[in-house]
Design an enzyme around this catalytic site. Structure first.
Site, short mmCIF file in Angstrom:
data_model
loop_
_atom_site.label_atom_id
_atom_site.label_comp_id
_atom_site.label_asym_id
_atom_site.label_seq_id
_atom_site.Cartn_x
_atom_site.Cartn_y
_atom_site.Cartn_z
N THR A 1 0.85 -1.18 0.00
CA THR A 1 0.00 0.00 0.00
C THR A 1 0.89 1.23 0.00
OG1 THR A 1 -1.60 -1.26 1.31
CG2 THR A 1 -1.95 1.10 1.12
N LYS B 1 4.68 -9.05 3.42
CA LYS B 1 3.32 -8.51 3.50
C LYS B 1 2.45 -9.38 2.59
CE LYS B 1 0.93 -4.17 4.08
NZ LYS B 1 1.04 -2.70 4.08
N GLU C 1 4.92 -5.70 16.69
CA GLU C 1 4.44 -4.57 15.89
C GLU C 1 3.07 -4.15 16.40
OE1 GLU C 1 4.39 -6.24 11.97
OE2 GLU C 1 2.72 -7.60 12.40
#
Length: 272
Positions: free
Chosen positions: A27, A142, A175
C-alpha cells in the site's frame, strides 16, 4: 482498478490469491501523481515474489502500470495506490504446478486524512491480547494471509482503540496491527526483530537505512517497552506517528519532541 493492465473489477474465481491467500500486497502513498518510495516498495515486492517462488514477473511492466495509474490522480495532494500480486490460477489443491501467469491488481482509493492529525497530535494505544504466530518462511513479508490482523482489528474495535501492540507467542513485542514500532530506551532507538513474524514495512526500512539515526533491532518484551521514554508507530501511509499514551503510561510533550525531530528528518529525505 487495473487487472493485468486492463481496467475492470473482476478476477477469475480460481485465482490462488482468493483461494489460498497466495500472494503479496503493498500500500503506497501518492502525492500529486508521484509514487512515494516506489523503489523501496518495488524491492520488497521483488523479494517477496522470490521468497514465495513466484513465476517470472515483468517488473518493468508493473512499474509502467503503477506510474501510469498514479498520474490519473495527479490533481490530488494525497492518494493511496495498492498493488496486489497473486500466483494466478492453476495447480490442483495446494499444488502450484502449472501456475505460469501471476495476477497484477492495481487500485486507487482516497487517502485517510486522519493520519495528518495523528502525526501532529499523537494517538493512544493499548496492549492487545491477540498474538502473532511464528513462521520464519513468511516473516517480514506482506502476504495476503492477514487473518491475524483481522482478529487484532476486532479486538481493537471491542476496546474502542485505534491501535495496539501485538506480541508473538513467546511474549516478544513485534508490531502494531497496521504499523511497525520504534521505541527510545536508555538513549537508543530500538525496533523489534522480525526474524519469525511481522511485516518489514517500507517506512521502517526508510527510517533505518535512509535517515541519519542509529536504530538497533532487538527482541523486546512488554516490560522493556513500558520503560521507553518515547514510542512511535510507522507505515507507508501514516509516516511517523507519536504515541502519546500506551496503556496507563503517558508521554510528555518534551518526549514527543523526539518524534517531531524524526518527522522533520523524514521530510528532508523524502523521495519518489
Amino acid at each position: 482498478m487495473f487487472i493485468n493492465g486492463e481496467q475492470h473489477n473482476s478476477i477469475d474465481a480460481s485465482d490462488r490469491g482468493l483461494g489460498y491467500g497466495d500472494g503479496l500486497f503493498s500500500t503506497i502513498k501518492v502525492e500529486y501523481g508521484k509514487v512515494v518510495d516506489w523503489q523501496l516498495h518495488l524491492q520488497r515486492l521483488q523479494l517477496g515474489a522470490s521468497r514465495l517462488f513466484f513465476p517470472a514477473i515483468d517488473w518493468l511492466q508493473l512499474q509502467s502500470e503503477v506510474l501510469s495509474c498514479a498520474t490519473t490522480v495527479k490533481a490530488e495532494a494525497n492518494y493511496v495506490l495498492k498493488i496486489i500480486l497473486t500466483r494466478g490460477s492453476g495447480g490442483r489443491g495446494y499444488s502450484a504446478e502449472g501456475c505460469e501467469q501471476p495476477m497484477r491488481i492495481i487500485s486507487l482509493s482516497p487517502f485517510p486524512v486522519h493520519y495528518f492529525e495523528w502525526q501532529t497530535q499523537g494517538i493512544d494505544i493499548v496492549q492487545c491480547q491477540s498474538q502473532l504466530g511464528r513462521n520464519k518462511q513468511l516473516a517480514g513479508l506482506k502476504s495476503l494471509a492477514r487473518l491475524e490482523q483481522v482478529f487484532i482489528k476486532q479486538e481493537l474495535s471491542s476496546l474502542n482503540a485505534v491501535e495496539g501492540l501485538v506480541c508473538d507467542e513467546f511474549g516478544h513485542v513485534i508490531e502494531a496491527c497496521s504499523a511497525n514500532l520504534f521505541i527510545h530506551l536508555n538513549g537508543q532507538w530500538l525496533t523489534p526483530k522480525l526474524d519469525y513474524c511481522g511485516v518489514a514495512g517500507v517506512m521502517r526500512q526508510r527510517i533505518m537505512q535512509h535517515i541519519d539515526i542509529d536504530v538497533t533491532e532487538a527482541e523486546l518484551t512488554v516490560e522493556q517497552v513500558k520503560q521507553a521514554s518515547c514510542m512511535l508507530l510507522t507505515n507507508a501511509l501514516m509516516g511517523i506517528v507519536p504515541v502519546k499514551q500506551y496503556q496507563d503510561i503517558t508521554y510528555s510533550q518534551q518526549q514527543l519532541q523526539q518524534v517531531t525531530d524524526l518527522q522533520i528528518k523524514l521530510k528532508q529525505g523524502s523521495g519518489y
